[in-house]
Design a protein around this motif. Structure first.
Motif, PDB file in Angstrom:
ATOM      1  N   THR A  85      51.480  38.782  48.847  1.00  0.00           N
ATOM      2  CA  THR A  85      50.626  38.495  47.699  1.00  0.00           C
ATOM      3  C   THR A  85      49.618  39.615  47.541  1.00  0.00           C
ATOM      4  O   THR A  85      49.302  40.343  48.489  1.00  0.00           O
ATOM      5  CB  THR A  85      49.875  37.160  47.874  1.00  0.00           C
ATOM      6  OG1 THR A  85      49.082  37.254  49.055  1.00  0.00           O
ATOM      7  CG2 THR A  85      50.839  36.003  48.000  1.00  0.00           C
ATOM      8  N   ARG A  99      45.736  40.243  45.924  1.00  0.00           N
ATOM      9  CA  ARG A  99      44.516  39.699  45.356  1.00  0.00           C
ATOM     10  C   ARG A  99      43.367  40.595  45.766  1.00  0.00           C
ATOM     11  O   ARG A  99      43.211  40.936  46.930  1.00  0.00           O
ATOM     12  CB  ARG A  99      44.256  38.288  45.849  1.00  0.00           C
ATOM     13  CG  ARG A  99      43.009  37.674  45.242  1.00  0.00           C
ATOM     14  CD  ARG A  99      42.812  36.244  45.703  1.00  0.00           C
ATOM     15  NE  ARG A  99      41.652  35.673  45.083  1.00  0.00           N
ATOM     16  CZ  ARG A  99      40.416  35.768  45.551  1.00  0.00           C
ATOM     17  NH1 ARG A  99      40.203  36.422  46.660  1.00  0.00           N
ATOM     18  NH2 ARG A  99      39.408  35.225  44.923  1.00  0.00           N
ATOM     19  N   SER A 159      39.034  41.346  44.827  1.00  0.00           N
ATOM     20  CA  SER A 159      37.827  40.896  44.158  1.00  0.00           C
ATOM     21  C   SER A 159      36.770  41.991  44.258  1.00  0.00           C
ATOM     22  O   SER A 159      36.536  42.546  45.330  1.00  0.00           O
ATOM     23  CB  SER A 159      37.336  39.607  44.809  1.00  0.00           C
ATOM     24  OG  SER A 159      36.188  39.135  44.169  1.00  0.00           O
ATOM     25  N   ASN A 182      38.044  39.518  39.519  1.00  0.00           N
ATOM     26  CA  ASN A 182      39.115  39.141  40.435  1.00  0.00           C
ATOM     27  C   ASN A 182      40.447  39.582  39.823  1.00  0.00           C
ATOM     28  O   ASN A 182      40.723  39.284  38.661  1.00  0.00           O
ATOM     29  CB  ASN A 182      39.126  37.627  40.640  1.00  0.00           C
ATOM     30  CG  ASN A 182      37.770  37.114  41.039  1.00  0.00           C
ATOM     31  OD1 ASN A 182      37.246  37.483  42.071  1.00  0.00           O
ATOM     32  ND2 ASN A 182      37.183  36.280  40.196  1.00  0.00           N
ATOM     33  N   ASN A 191      44.712  39.754  40.455  1.00  0.00           N
ATOM     34  CA  ASN A 191      45.884  39.414  41.253  1.00  0.00           C
ATOM     35  C   ASN A 191      47.117  39.964  40.559  1.00  0.00           C
ATOM     36  O   ASN A 191      47.007  40.701  39.584  1.00  0.00           O
ATOM     37  CB  ASN A 191      45.980  37.910  41.531  1.00  0.00           C
ATOM     38  CG  ASN A 191      46.217  37.096  40.289  1.00  0.00           C
ATOM     39  OD1 ASN A 191      46.890  37.522  39.370  1.00  0.00           O
ATOM     40  ND2 ASN A 191      45.663  35.899  40.259  1.00  0.00           N
ATOM     41  N   TRP A 206      43.889  38.636  35.631  1.00  0.00           N
ATOM     42  CA  TRP A 206      42.570  39.009  36.103  1.00  0.00           C
ATOM     43  C   TRP A 206      41.598  37.944  35.602  1.00  0.00           C
ATOM     44  O   TRP A 206      41.905  37.189  34.685  1.00  0.00           O
ATOM     45  CB  TRP A 206      42.162  40.401  35.616  1.00  0.00           C
ATOM     46  CG  TRP A 206      42.188  40.551  34.133  1.00  0.00           C
ATOM     47  CD1 TRP A 206      43.250  40.937  33.372  1.00  0.00           C
ATOM     48  CD2 TRP A 206      41.120  40.279  33.227  1.00  0.00           C
ATOM     49  NE1 TRP A 206      42.898  40.935  32.054  1.00  0.00           N
ATOM     50  CE2 TRP A 206      41.608  40.534  31.933  1.00  0.00           C
ATOM     51  CE3 TRP A 206      39.808  39.854  33.374  1.00  0.00           C
ATOM     52  CZ2 TRP A 206      40.808  40.370  30.801  1.00  0.00           C
ATOM     53  CZ3 TRP A 206      39.025  39.692  32.250  1.00  0.00           C
ATOM     54  CH2 TRP A 206      39.526  39.961  30.992  1.00  0.00           C
TER      55      TRP A 206
END
Length: 63
Positions: A4, A6, A8, A18, A20, A24
């Motif tokens: 994954t 991610r 921030s 944030n 991913n 966003w």
């Protein structure tokens, strides 16, 4: 196990970006009150930590 992504970033005090894999979002607020999150996918979330093991979250989606 799938991988994954991610990340921030703190933009200003109380404002986070944030990111991913699929979208966003921007989060406004700090730990001392409600947080409002606006996602590029249309989701809006309001959340707040309450005393003890409790929390509050309300999510809506753009139609």
């Amino acid at each position: 196990m799938p991988l994954t992504f991610r990340k921030s970033f703190r933009i200003w005090p109380g404002v986070r970006l944030n990111i991913n894999k699929k979208s966003w979002s921007l989060t406004f607020g700090d730990g001392n009150g409600p947080r409002h999150t606006y996602s590029s996918s249309g989701r809006r979330t309001t959340s707040m930590d309450l005393p003890g093991p409790f929390g509050y979250r309300h999510t809506t989606r753009r139609r």
